[in-house]
Design a protein around this motif. Structure first.
Motif, PDB file in Angstrom:
ATOM      1  N   ARG A 123       0.872  -1.186   0.000  1.00  0.00           N
ATOM      2  CA  ARG A 123       0.000   0.000   0.000  1.00  0.00           C
ATOM      3  C   ARG A 123       0.902   1.227   0.000  1.00  0.00           C
ATOM      4  NH1 ARG A 123      -4.896   1.806  -0.072  1.00  0.00           N
ATOM      5  NH2 ARG A 123      -5.762   3.327   1.388  1.00  0.00           N
ATOM      6  N   LEU A 124       1.739   1.284  -1.005  1.00  0.00           N
ATOM      7  CA  LEU A 124       2.748   2.330  -1.120  1.00  0.00           C
ATOM      8  C   LEU A 124       2.102   3.660  -1.487  1.00  0.00           C
ATOM      9  CD1 LEU A 124       5.888   2.469  -1.019  1.00  0.00           C
ATOM     10  CD2 LEU A 124       5.854   2.231  -3.514  1.00  0.00           C
ATOM     11  N   GLY A 125       2.552   4.727  -0.849  1.00  0.00           N
ATOM     12  CA  GLY A 125       1.990   6.014  -1.226  1.00  0.00           C
ATOM     13  C   GLY A 125       2.384   7.151  -0.322  1.00  0.00           C
ATOM     14  N   THR A 126       1.737   8.284  -0.540  1.00  0.00           N
ATOM     15  CA  THR A 126       2.024   9.499   0.206  1.00  0.00           C
ATOM     16  C   THR A 126       1.071   9.632   1.396  1.00  0.00           C
ATOM     17  OG1 THR A 126       0.547  10.753  -1.246  1.00  0.00           O
ATOM     18  CG2 THR A 126       2.873  10.692  -1.838  1.00  0.00           C
ATOM     19  N   ARG A 127       1.391  10.567   2.263  1.00  0.00           N
ATOM     20  CA  ARG A 127       0.740  10.687   3.564  1.00  0.00           C
ATOM     21  C   ARG A 127      -0.784  10.788   3.488  1.00  0.00           C
ATOM     22  NH1 ARG A 127       0.499  15.921   6.740  1.00  0.00           N
ATOM     23  NH2 ARG A 127      -0.121  15.370   8.857  1.00  0.00           N
ATOM     24  N   MET A 128      -1.310  11.696   2.671  1.00  0.00           N
ATOM     25  CA  MET A 128      -2.751  11.909   2.645  1.00  0.00           C
ATOM     26  C   MET A 128      -3.484  11.011   1.653  1.00  0.00           C
ATOM     27  SD  MET A 128      -3.621  13.973   4.959  1.00  0.00           S
ATOM     28  CE  MET A 128      -3.156  15.372   5.978  1.00  0.00           C
ATOM     29  N   TRP A 129      -2.786  10.506   0.648  1.00  0.00           N
ATOM     30  CA  TRP A 129      -3.465   9.726  -0.379  1.00  0.00           C
ATOM     31  C   TRP A 129      -3.388   8.235  -0.142  1.00  0.00           C
ATOM     32  CZ3 TRP A 129      -6.873  12.385  -2.641  1.00  0.00           C
ATOM     33  CH2 TRP A 129      -6.661  13.740  -2.937  1.00  0.00           C
ATOM     34  N   ARG A 130      -2.652   7.815   0.860  1.00  0.00           N
ATOM     35  CA  ARG A 130      -2.666   6.416   1.265  1.00  0.00           C
ATOM     36  C   ARG A 130      -2.808   6.362   2.775  1.00  0.00           C
ATOM     37  NH1 ARG A 130      -4.004   5.905  -2.926  1.00  0.00           N
ATOM     38  NH2 ARG A 130      -3.209   4.660  -4.660  1.00  0.00           N
ATOM     39  N   ARG A 131      -4.056   6.267   3.208  1.00  0.00           N
ATOM     40  CA  ARG A 131      -4.400   6.178   4.615  1.00  0.00           C
ATOM     41  C   ARG A 131      -5.008   4.806   4.891  1.00  0.00           C
ATOM     42  NH1 ARG A 131      -1.882   9.817   7.729  1.00  0.00           N
ATOM     43  NH2 ARG A 131      -2.901  11.829   7.900  1.00  0.00           N
ATOM     44  N   GLY A 132      -4.957   4.373   6.146  1.00  0.00           N
ATOM     45  CA  GLY A 132      -5.663   3.172   6.551  1.00  0.00           C
ATOM     46  C   GLY A 132      -5.273   1.938   5.765  1.00  0.00           C
ATOM     47  N   ALA A 133      -6.269   1.073   5.531  1.00  0.00           N
ATOM     48  CA  ALA A 133      -6.027  -0.213   4.871  1.00  0.00           C
ATOM     49  C   ALA A 133      -6.775  -0.302   3.550  1.00  0.00           C
ATOM     50  CB  ALA A 133      -6.487  -1.350   5.793  1.00  0.00           C
ATOM     51  N   LEU A 135      -8.812  -3.294   1.025  1.00  0.00           N
ATOM     52  CA  LEU A 135      -9.773  -4.339   1.337  1.00  0.00           C
ATOM     53  C   LEU A 135      -9.115  -5.670   1.663  1.00  0.00           C
ATOM     54  CD1 LEU A 135     -12.393  -3.445  -1.393  1.00  0.00           C
ATOM     55  CD2 LEU A 135     -12.529  -2.937   1.044  1.00  0.00           C
ATOM     56  N   ALA A 136      -7.838  -5.827   1.298  1.00  0.00           N
ATOM     57  CA  ALA A 136      -7.115  -7.056   1.608  1.00  0.00           C
ATOM     58  C   ALA A 136      -6.465  -7.004   2.991  1.00  0.00           C
ATOM     59  CB  ALA A 136      -6.057  -7.321   0.540  1.00  0.00           C
ATOM     60  N   GLY A 137      -6.550  -5.838   3.657  1.00  0.00           N
ATOM     61  CA  GLY A 137      -5.950  -5.705   4.983  1.00  0.00           C
ATOM     62  C   GLY A 137      -4.546  -5.155   4.972  1.00  0.00           C
ATOM     63  N   ASP A 138      -4.012  -4.795   3.815  1.00  0.00           N
ATOM     64  CA  ASP A 138      -2.683  -4.164   3.741  1.00  0.00           C
ATOM     65  C   ASP A 138      -2.813  -2.705   4.141  1.00  0.00           C
ATOM     66  OD1 ASP A 138      -1.610  -6.552   2.558  1.00  0.00           O
ATOM     67  OD2 ASP A 138      -2.467  -5.921   0.656  1.00  0.00           O
ATOM     68  N   VAL A 139      -1.893  -2.220   4.983  1.00  0.00           N
ATOM     69  CA  VAL A 139      -2.018  -0.859   5.500  1.00  0.00           C
ATOM     70  C   VAL A 139      -0.943   0.062   4.931  1.00  0.00           C
ATOM     71  CG1 VAL A 139      -3.128  -1.565   7.641  1.00  0.00           C
ATOM     72  CG2 VAL A 139      -0.628  -1.406   7.547  1.00  0.00           C
ATOM     73  N   ALA A 140      -1.256   1.339   4.932  1.00  0.00           N
ATOM     74  CA  ALA A 140      -0.307   2.358   4.483  1.00  0.00           C
ATOM     75  C   ALA A 140       0.826   2.505   5.493  1.00  0.00           C
ATOM     76  CB  ALA A 140      -1.030   3.692   4.304  1.00  0.00           C
ATOM     77  N   ASN A 141       1.980   2.889   4.986  1.00  0.00           N
ATOM     78  CA  ASN A 141       3.154   3.176   5.810  1.00  0.00           C
ATOM     79  C   ASN A 141       3.492   2.017   6.748  1.00  0.00           C
ATOM     80  OD1 ASN A 141       5.266   5.003   6.262  1.00  0.00           O
ATOM     81  ND2 ASN A 141       4.316   5.839   8.090  1.00  0.00           N
ATOM     82  N   PHE A 142       3.359   0.795   6.248  1.00  0.00           N
ATOM     83  CA  PHE A 142       3.747  -0.374   7.042  1.00  0.00           C
ATOM     84  C   PHE A 142       5.257  -0.536   6.951  1.00  0.00           C
ATOM     85  CE2 PHE A 142       4.790  -4.768   7.831  1.00  0.00           C
ATOM     86  CZ  PHE A 142       4.019  -5.077   8.952  1.00  0.00           C
ATOM     87  N   ILE A 143       5.912  -0.551   8.106  1.00  0.00           N
ATOM     88  CA  ILE A 143       7.371  -0.601   8.145  1.00  0.00           C
ATOM     89  C   ILE A 143       7.822  -1.585   9.215  1.00  0.00           C
ATOM     90  CG2 ILE A 143       9.486   0.699   8.610  1.00  0.00           C
ATOM     91  CD1 ILE A 143       7.977   3.186   7.581  1.00  0.00           C
ATOM     92  N   SER A 164      -0.465   2.103   9.451  1.00  0.00           N
ATOM     93  CA  SER A 164      -1.664   2.904   9.614  1.00  0.00           C
ATOM     94  C   SER A 164      -2.779   2.082  10.260  1.00  0.00           C
ATOM     95  CB  SER A 164      -2.128   3.422   8.250  1.00  0.00           C
ATOM     96  OG  SER A 164      -3.144   4.380   8.379  1.00  0.00           O
ATOM     97  N   ILE A 165      -3.728   2.747  10.902  1.00  0.00           N
ATOM     98  CA  ILE A 165      -4.855   2.054  11.534  1.00  0.00           C
ATOM     99  C   ILE A 165      -5.572   1.213  10.473  1.00  0.00           C
ATOM    100  CG2 ILE A 165      -7.112   2.392  12.598  1.00  0.00           C
ATOM    101  CD1 ILE A 165      -5.973   4.788  14.060  1.00  0.00           C
ATOM    102  N   PRO A 166      -5.696  -0.102  10.692  1.00  0.00           N
ATOM    103  CA  PRO A 166      -6.200  -0.995   9.639  1.00  0.00           C
ATOM    104  C   PRO A 166      -7.712  -0.965   9.461  1.00  0.00           C
ATOM    105  CG  PRO A 166      -5.700  -2.252  11.607  1.00  0.00           C
ATOM    106  CD  PRO A 166      -5.275  -0.833  11.889  1.00  0.00           C
ATOM    107  N   LEU A 167      -8.240   0.233   9.280  1.00  0.00           N
ATOM    108  CA  LEU A 167      -9.640   0.424   8.919  1.00  0.00           C
ATOM    109  C   LEU A 167      -9.694   1.073   7.547  1.00  0.00           C
ATOM    110  CD1 LEU A 167     -10.973   1.967  12.269  1.00  0.00           C
ATOM    111  CD2 LEU A 167     -11.244  -0.403  11.522  1.00  0.00           C
TER     112      LEU A 167
END
Length: 500
Positions: A123-133, A135-143, A164-167
């Motif tokens: 779920r690669l992306g920038t701060r505001m355009w990749r938030r949360g999860a 539908l597969a449960g992959d989250v933004a900014n997972f490190i 990111s919060i996985p919602l």
């Protein structure tokens, strides 16, 4: 990094295709400046030490790219043709994240401390355009962050993760300093993605934590978000879903309320809540004879809203706790000693964690991390406060007026968006989106304010001048109201892919 054009067919393209090609090439130029890319010719740096140590010898003799964890191979999409042609010697996996190393000398025992952070590409992306999860449960900014210690022939590893919060939630930029957070209702998921059926929030959370349990073992979710305002609503939604997962412990810790801007030591209150599980999860340790003495059996998953600033501070605190336990186990420190008693080495430890925080923040938010002083010095300084203010303003500018292009560049290079010459142009827009109205709106606002200011000085001379002043002020106020009401239209936003 450089991308070279070899598209001879462009000569036969129509005007729209040429415009599209030019925009795609501009996106690749944006990619050329991607920060925090690392590689190794000899070691697969996408695998943590514990996992790599336990792999069969035959697996370790494979080509580097075959050993790699696909979650952390940043250039996987670019390698496909080389892999198909079996050009293993030219297939070099790139890791995006951070790599920091420093030499310590604890009680005359030379040591090497290394910090490796691996950014997931799902779920690669920038701060505001990749938030949360998604539908597969992959989250933004997972490190995945691994702290490695080499001392007296022993090698140890301690891992933590963030994400990111996985919602399903969003925070769309609209020119306001803090755009509203919104949890996406499951009935709306079909609007964001045609590839999935209706999806409940609980399904997304369950998928995310099931994956973590399979990979890392027992998981403790530490939520550092506020308990009031928009964050509070997201915090409550996350807490509600976590009550449905009996195998994952959820800990809510209001970082801003408890620690403020300078009470770094109050994180001890958080540690006291999880200390028993923390010690049971442990760390990975091998001795001089390459025997495994201890394994890490679980992991701490930390998050705030961005999973940057508060998360950096918290993870460095927990890493320090683990490092003390490891050094005591090895025998370098006795049970009453800790690394903070050695100012020079402690300063180096804090520095590598602060620099790691800056690097991963640059990749997600485009600026250095905030609260860096808490990691470096354990307190806020005047210089640090000024730096945080500059970074906050920079984030505002980048999020509103630049990150849409950055997001498109990431979606293109990662293969999330595939160029289809026979399909419609992704840049053929209509209505409000056809032009960038921001320069026009800015000129009208600035011009209106200037004319209003000048006319105010002359308003007392005659009625006509007074009317002119009122008209200028009215037009300016109208333009400002229109800009505010249509804030999203004036912001840079991605055009290639949807939010999920």
């Amino acid at each position: 990094m450089s991308f070279l054009s070899c598209n001879e067919a462009l000569k036969l393209s129509n005007s729209q295709e040429k415009r599209d090609e030019a925009y795609f090439r501009n996106l690749l130029k944006t990619v050329e400046s991607t920060p925090g890319l690392y590689y190794s010719y000899e070691t697969d740096i996408t695998l943590n030490l514990q996992r790599r140590w336990k792999l069969a010898e035959g697996w370790m003799n494979k080509a580097i790219w075959k050993q790699a964890d696909p979650r952390f191979v940043w250039n996987r999409n670019l390698l496909d043709e080389l892999i198909e042609c079996k050009l293993d010697d030219f297939v070099m996996p790139l890791l995006q994240g951070s790599f920091q190393t420093v030499q310590l000398n604890l009680k005359d025992s030379p040591a090497i401390l290394t910090l490796v952070s691996r950014r997931c590409t799902r779920r690669l992306g920038t701060r505001m355009w990749r938030r949360g999860a998604n539908l597969a449960g992959d989250v933004a900014n997972f490190i995945e962050t691994e702290q490695l210690l080499e001392i007296d022939g022993f090698t140890s590893s301690f891992m933590q993760i963030r994400g990111s919060i996985p919602l399903l939630w969003e925070q769309i930029v609209d020119l306001s300093y803090k755009p509203r957070l919104r949890v996406i209702d499951h009935e709306q998921t079909s609007l964001y993605s045609a590839n999935f059926s209706l999806c409940q929030q609980s399904e997304v959370v369950e998928r995310h934590f099931h994956d973590l349990l399979q990979r890392y073992g027992e998981t403790i979710a530490v939520d550092l978000t506020d308990k009031h305002g928009d964050e509070g609503q997201l915090n409550a939604a996350f807490a509600s879903e976590m009550q449905k997962l009996p195998h994952v412990r959820y800990v809510s810790f209001d970082f801003h309320h408890i620690c403020g801007n300078s009470n770094f030591d109050n994180l001890q209150l958080l540690f006291d809540q999880i200390s028993e599980e923390f010690e049971k999860q442990g760390y990975f340790l091998v001795d001089t004879d390459r025997n495994i003495l201890a394994e890490q059996k679980g992991i701490i998953r930390s998050n705030c809203i961005d999973c940057l600033d508060r998360t950096n501070v918290t993870q460095s605190f927990l890493a320090q706790k683990s490092l003390n336990i490891q050094l005591q186990r090895i025998g370098v420190l006795d049970s009453s000693e800790c690394i903070s008693m050695f100012p020079e080495d402690y300063g180096k430890f804090r520095t590598v964690w602060a620099e790691q925080g800056d690097e991963i923040s640059l990749q997600y938010a485009g600026t250095y991390a905030l609260k860096g002083d808490l990691v470096r010095y354990g307190r806020q300084t005047i210089t640090g406060a000024i730096k945080d203010g500059v970074s906050a303003l920079s984030r505002y500018y980048l999020n509103n007026f630049h990150d849409g292009v950055r997001q498109d560049a990431m979606d293109l290079i990662s293969g999330r968006y595939t160029v289809n010459k026979n399909g419609p142009s992704p840049f053929h827009l209509n209505g409000f989106e056809t032009f960038s109205y921001l320069p026009i709106a800015s000129a009208l606002v600035v011009g209106g304010l200037t004319l209003t200011s000048l006319s105010i000085h002359q308003a007392g001379r005659n009625a006509q001048q007074y009317i002119t002043t009122v008209l200028c002020a009215g037009v300016t106020a109208g333009v400002m109201a229109a800009v505010k009401a249509n804030g999203r239209q004036f912001c840079s936003r991605p055009r290639l892919c949807g939010l999920l």
